[in-house]
Design a protein around this motif. Structure first.
Motif, PDB file in Angstrom:
ATOM      1  N   GLY A   2       0.825  -1.198   0.000  1.00  0.00           N
ATOM      2  CA  GLY A   2       0.000   0.000   0.000  1.00  0.00           C
ATOM      3  C   GLY A   2       0.864   1.256   0.000  1.00  0.00           C
ATOM      4  O   GLY A   2       1.754   1.385   0.839  1.00  0.00           O
ATOM      5  N   GLU A   3       0.600   2.157  -0.938  1.00  0.00           N
ATOM      6  CA  GLU A   3       1.259   3.462  -0.933  1.00  0.00           C
ATOM      7  C   GLU A   3       0.312   4.475  -0.314  1.00  0.00           C
ATOM      8  O   GLU A   3      -0.900   4.251  -0.261  1.00  0.00           O
ATOM      9  CB  GLU A   3       1.623   3.870  -2.369  1.00  0.00           C
ATOM     10  CG  GLU A   3       2.637   2.917  -2.994  1.00  0.00           C
ATOM     11  CD  GLU A   3       2.918   3.189  -4.478  1.00  0.00           C
ATOM     12  OE1 GLU A   3       2.360   4.153  -5.038  1.00  0.00           O
ATOM     13  OE2 GLU A   3       3.689   2.420  -5.061  1.00  0.00           O
ATOM     14  N   PHE A   4       0.854   5.599   0.136  1.00  0.00           N
ATOM     15  CA  PHE A   4      -0.004   6.582   0.812  1.00  0.00           C
ATOM     16  C   PHE A   4       0.525   8.004   0.726  1.00  0.00           C
ATOM     17  O   PHE A   4       0.026   8.895   1.398  1.00  0.00           O
ATOM     18  CB  PHE A   4      -0.221   6.165   2.275  1.00  0.00           C
ATOM     19  CG  PHE A   4       1.025   5.617   2.939  1.00  0.00           C
ATOM     20  CD1 PHE A   4       1.966   6.476   3.467  1.00  0.00           C
ATOM     21  CD2 PHE A   4       1.258   4.248   2.986  1.00  0.00           C
ATOM     22  CE1 PHE A   4       3.123   5.980   4.068  1.00  0.00           C
ATOM     23  CE2 PHE A   4       2.422   3.733   3.575  1.00  0.00           C
ATOM     24  CZ  PHE A   4       3.349   4.603   4.118  1.00  0.00           C
ATOM     25  N   GLY A  64      -3.920   9.074  -6.306  1.00  0.00           N
ATOM     26  CA  GLY A  64      -4.858   8.141  -5.673  1.00  0.00           C
ATOM     27  C   GLY A  64      -4.245   7.233  -4.621  1.00  0.00           C
ATOM     28  O   GLY A  64      -4.794   6.171  -4.313  1.00  0.00           O
ATOM     29  N   HIS A  65      -3.126   7.650  -4.033  1.00  0.00           N
ATOM     30  CA  HIS A  65      -2.475   6.755  -3.081  1.00  0.00           C
ATOM     31  C   HIS A  65      -3.264   6.591  -1.774  1.00  0.00           C
ATOM     32  O   HIS A  65      -3.024   5.635  -1.037  1.00  0.00           O
ATOM     33  CB  HIS A  65      -1.043   7.220  -2.792  1.00  0.00           C
ATOM     34  CG  HIS A  65      -0.129   7.073  -3.979  1.00  0.00           C
ATOM     35  ND1 HIS A  65       1.194   7.413  -3.956  1.00  0.00           N
ATOM     36  CD2 HIS A  65      -0.361   6.619  -5.235  1.00  0.00           C
ATOM     37  CE1 HIS A  65       1.735   7.178  -5.138  1.00  0.00           C
ATOM     38  NE2 HIS A  65       0.810   6.704  -5.942  1.00  0.00           N
ATOM     39  N   ASN A  66      -4.193   7.502  -1.490  1.00  0.00           N
ATOM     40  CA  ASN A  66      -5.068   7.295  -0.329  1.00  0.00           C
ATOM     41  C   ASN A  66      -5.942   6.056  -0.549  1.00  0.00           C
ATOM     42  O   ASN A  66      -6.220   5.302   0.381  1.00  0.00           O
ATOM     43  CB  ASN A  66      -5.941   8.536  -0.087  1.00  0.00           C
ATOM     44  CG  ASN A  66      -6.882   8.850  -1.231  1.00  0.00           C
ATOM     45  OD1 ASN A  66      -6.463   8.867  -2.392  1.00  0.00           O
ATOM     46  ND2 ASN A  66      -8.150   9.079  -0.935  1.00  0.00           N
ATOM     47  N   TRP A  79      -1.707  -3.161  -6.676  1.00  0.00           N
ATOM     48  CA  TRP A  79      -2.524  -2.480  -7.680  1.00  0.00           C
ATOM     49  C   TRP A  79      -2.148  -1.015  -7.746  1.00  0.00           C
ATOM     50  O   TRP A  79      -1.291  -0.555  -6.984  1.00  0.00           O
ATOM     51  CB  TRP A  79      -4.014  -2.628  -7.338  1.00  0.00           C
ATOM     52  CG  TRP A  79      -4.484  -1.812  -6.154  1.00  0.00           C
ATOM     53  CD1 TRP A  79      -4.097  -1.955  -4.850  1.00  0.00           C
ATOM     54  CD2 TRP A  79      -5.427  -0.725  -6.182  1.00  0.00           C
ATOM     55  NE1 TRP A  79      -4.762  -1.044  -4.068  1.00  0.00           N
ATOM     56  CE2 TRP A  79      -5.579  -0.261  -4.840  1.00  0.00           C
ATOM     57  CE3 TRP A  79      -6.170  -0.107  -7.194  1.00  0.00           C
ATOM     58  CZ2 TRP A  79      -6.433   0.783  -4.498  1.00  0.00           C
ATOM     59  CZ3 TRP A  79      -7.029   0.934  -6.846  1.00  0.00           C
ATOM     60  CH2 TRP A  79      -7.155   1.371  -5.518  1.00  0.00           C
ATOM     61  N   HIS A  80      -2.793  -0.282  -8.630  1.00  0.00           N
ATOM     62  CA  HIS A  80      -2.668   1.169  -8.654  1.00  0.00           C
ATOM     63  C   HIS A  80      -3.968   1.758  -9.201  1.00  0.00           C
ATOM     64  O   HIS A  80      -4.562   1.184 -10.101  1.00  0.00           O
ATOM     65  CB  HIS A  80      -1.486   1.615  -9.522  1.00  0.00           C
ATOM     66  CG  HIS A  80      -1.097   3.031  -9.249  1.00  0.00           C
ATOM     67  ND1 HIS A  80      -1.838   4.098  -9.702  1.00  0.00           N
ATOM     68  CD2 HIS A  80      -0.078   3.547  -8.542  1.00  0.00           C
ATOM     69  CE1 HIS A  80      -1.280   5.220  -9.271  1.00  0.00           C
ATOM     70  NE2 HIS A  80      -0.207   4.917  -8.567  1.00  0.00           N
ATOM     71  N   PRO A  81      -4.396   2.880  -8.632  1.00  0.00           N
ATOM     72  CA  PRO A  81      -5.571   3.556  -9.201  1.00  0.00           C
ATOM     73  C   PRO A  81      -5.343   3.924 -10.674  1.00  0.00           C
ATOM     74  O   PRO A  81      -4.210   4.130 -11.101  1.00  0.00           O
ATOM     75  CB  PRO A  81      -5.684   4.817  -8.341  1.00  0.00           C
ATOM     76  CG  PRO A  81      -5.063   4.443  -7.035  1.00  0.00           C
ATOM     77  CD  PRO A  81      -3.922   3.540  -7.395  1.00  0.00           C
TER      78      PRO A  81
HETATM   79 ZN   LIG Z   1       1.070   6.507  -8.032  1.00  0.00          ZN
END
Ligand SMILES: [Zn+2]
Length: 475
Positions: free
Chosen positions: A85-87, A114-116, A174-176
């Motif tokens: 998870g990125e944030f 979209g990292h939230n 994943w990624h948004p």
């Molecule tokens: Zn990104």
């Protein structure tokens, strides 16, 4: 409604995610409302960590020398599966959740990538798997990797170097984005350098003969690299920015520095070109009678694709539904309107899908990997993860069709509209991780593909000795 009925285990995972929907959306919204840029994302990191601690995960923070990096683990023994998870947010991207350009606060950060949603979507999957382990439906361990600083040079390479991924069988991430599809492509490996030249200052008109220009050295280096460019592969990319070019035109610049990024599909090619650039820098110092300090500051691998995992992800996308309601669809249509012509973006998906995508605001139907056999002209710190453990990646639709990442529309969508895609992503990850925990053959196949693709090159951390992510951000 989903097109196919998932088996009961997957339905249980989906039920868990739906039961937690309110709480998960709240966390995603909290992170959206308090956007923190790379390496300063302490509250966002803590928000995810505390949700995992509450679930009973064992959380280790400060991984790889980065305060906001963490690993959360639950379960016992093997197999071990993971998600990331990125944030972190982007500077200057502040934007309200409305269909016109209007920042919450001028020049403040915003969640333009979209990292939230990214962090919380993966969190939801990890929680669902944990609950199934508790119920005795699954056995093994689940690991959530809290991966900071993606937007500022990357944090995952430091976690990899720290051994965080060493005992993991497979990772699903994943990624948004604006479509739902697994990734089968790769991207560019990269090296980063700082070249600083020291000369002698003098009055540029009265006594230029006593000066030695560090800016001359920077210009000679850049010119040399421009001549080199013809003789490297078309797929390579080299870019630079002058951080210090002197202070006044009537002073011969005594110090000047330039930052370089060298990218190419293969790690060995990056290293070959980097060596050439360093030779040119040394020659520029000689030509200008200045002294050179060349510092490699960072490096990353390109992504090693894993089609086995991409196919498993694609299959599970058919089970996960995408419950877009009228109100959100209406907002998506308003946002899409502001994008104007999105034909360029549509070129990225297969031709057979473009007509359908043209007609909707949100493109919710899953599609096959649009990037098989392709090398995207970007770099990501997921590359280093993919060279250490089989990594499955996908995109989920959190934004209207054609929305570019790092746009104000992406920020606007991330507060609420994108939580539908986030839930779709969470279900897709959970179902695929369950497959991996249950099916030794799938794990073995993913591992065999990983071994085969990485056979010609032994991974070595591309980070230089003493690499400091904080220095890169604060320069
Ligand atoms: Zn990104």
């Amino acid at each position: 409604m989903s097109e196919r009925e998932p088996e009961s285990l997957k339905q249980t995972l989906f039920d868990t995610i739906e039961a937690e929907r309110g709480r998960l959306k709240l966390i995603a919204r909290d992170i959206w409302e308090n956007p923190e840029v790379a390496l300063q994302e302490s509250e966002s990191s803590e928000r995810l960590q505390s949700a995992l601690r509450e679930e009973g995960f064992e959380v280790t923070a400060g991984v790889g020398g980065i305060e906001t990096a963490f690993v959360a683990r639950y379960g016992e023994g093997t197999p071990v599966v993971g998600t990331m998870g990125e944030f972190d947010a982007l500077p200057g991207m502040s934007q309200q959740a409305k269909a016109e350009r209007e920042p919450v606060e001028v020049n403040a950060p915003g969640h333009g990538c979209g990292h939230n949603l990214f962090g919380v979507g993966s969190l939801a999957a990890a929680i669902a798997i944990k609950r199934s382990i508790d119920r005795g439906d699954l056995s093994g361990s689940i690991v959530f990797f809290g991966t900071p600083a993606e937007e500022a040079g990357g944090g995952k390479m430091y976690m990899v170097r720290n051994g965080a991924f060493d005992d993991v069988d497979a990772v699903i991430s994943w990624h948004p984005g604006w479509y739902n599809a697994p990734g089968k492509g790769s991207c560019l490996a990269v090296d980063a350098f700082d070249f600083t030249f020291q000369g002698e200052t003098s009055h540029a008109a009265a006594s230029p003969e006593s000066g030695r220009s560090a800016l001359d050295a920077v210009q000679l280096l850049n010119t040399g690299v421009e001549f080199m460019r013809e003789h490297i592969s078309d797929a390579a990319r080299i870019h630079y920015v002058i951080h210090n070019g002197g202070s006044a035109a009537n002073v011969v610049p005594g110090e000047a520095s330039v930052e370089y990024l060298v990218r190419a599909p293969e790690r060995v090619e990056v290293e070959r070109i980097s060596e050439w650039v360093c030779d040119i820098a040394a020659a520029a110092a000689q030509m200008s009678r200045t002294d050179l300090t060349a510092t490699k500051t960072s490096g990353m691998y390109g992504v090693l694709p894993n089609h086995t995992l991409a196919d498993a992800i694609r299959k599970n996308m058919e089970y996960a539904d995408f419950p877009l309601d009228d109100e959100r669809e209406k907002f998506a249509a308003e946002l899409r309107e502001t994008l104007g012509d999105v034909e360029d973006s549509l070129q990225y998906i297969p031709e057979s899908e473009r007509e359908a995508a043209r007609e909707v605001a949100m493109f919710t139907r899953p599609i096959n990997a649009p990037d098989e056999g392709q090398t995207g002209s970007y770099s990501t710190d997921s590359g280093d993860v993919s060279w250490n453990v089989p990594l499955g990646r996908f995109r989920a639709a959190t934004w209207p069709v054609g929305t570019p990442a790092h746009s104000w529309q992406a920020v606007a969508a991330g507060r609420d509209l994108g939580t539908v895609g986030m839930e779709f992503a969470a279900k897709t990850i959970a179902a695929t991780l369950a497959d991996l925990l249950e099916d030794p053959e799938l794990r073995q196949q993913a591992r065999a593909e990983f071994e085969e693709r990485s056979a010609d090159h032994e991974y070595e951390s591309p980070l230089p000795e003493g690499a400091d992510p904080y220095k890169l951000v604060n320069r």
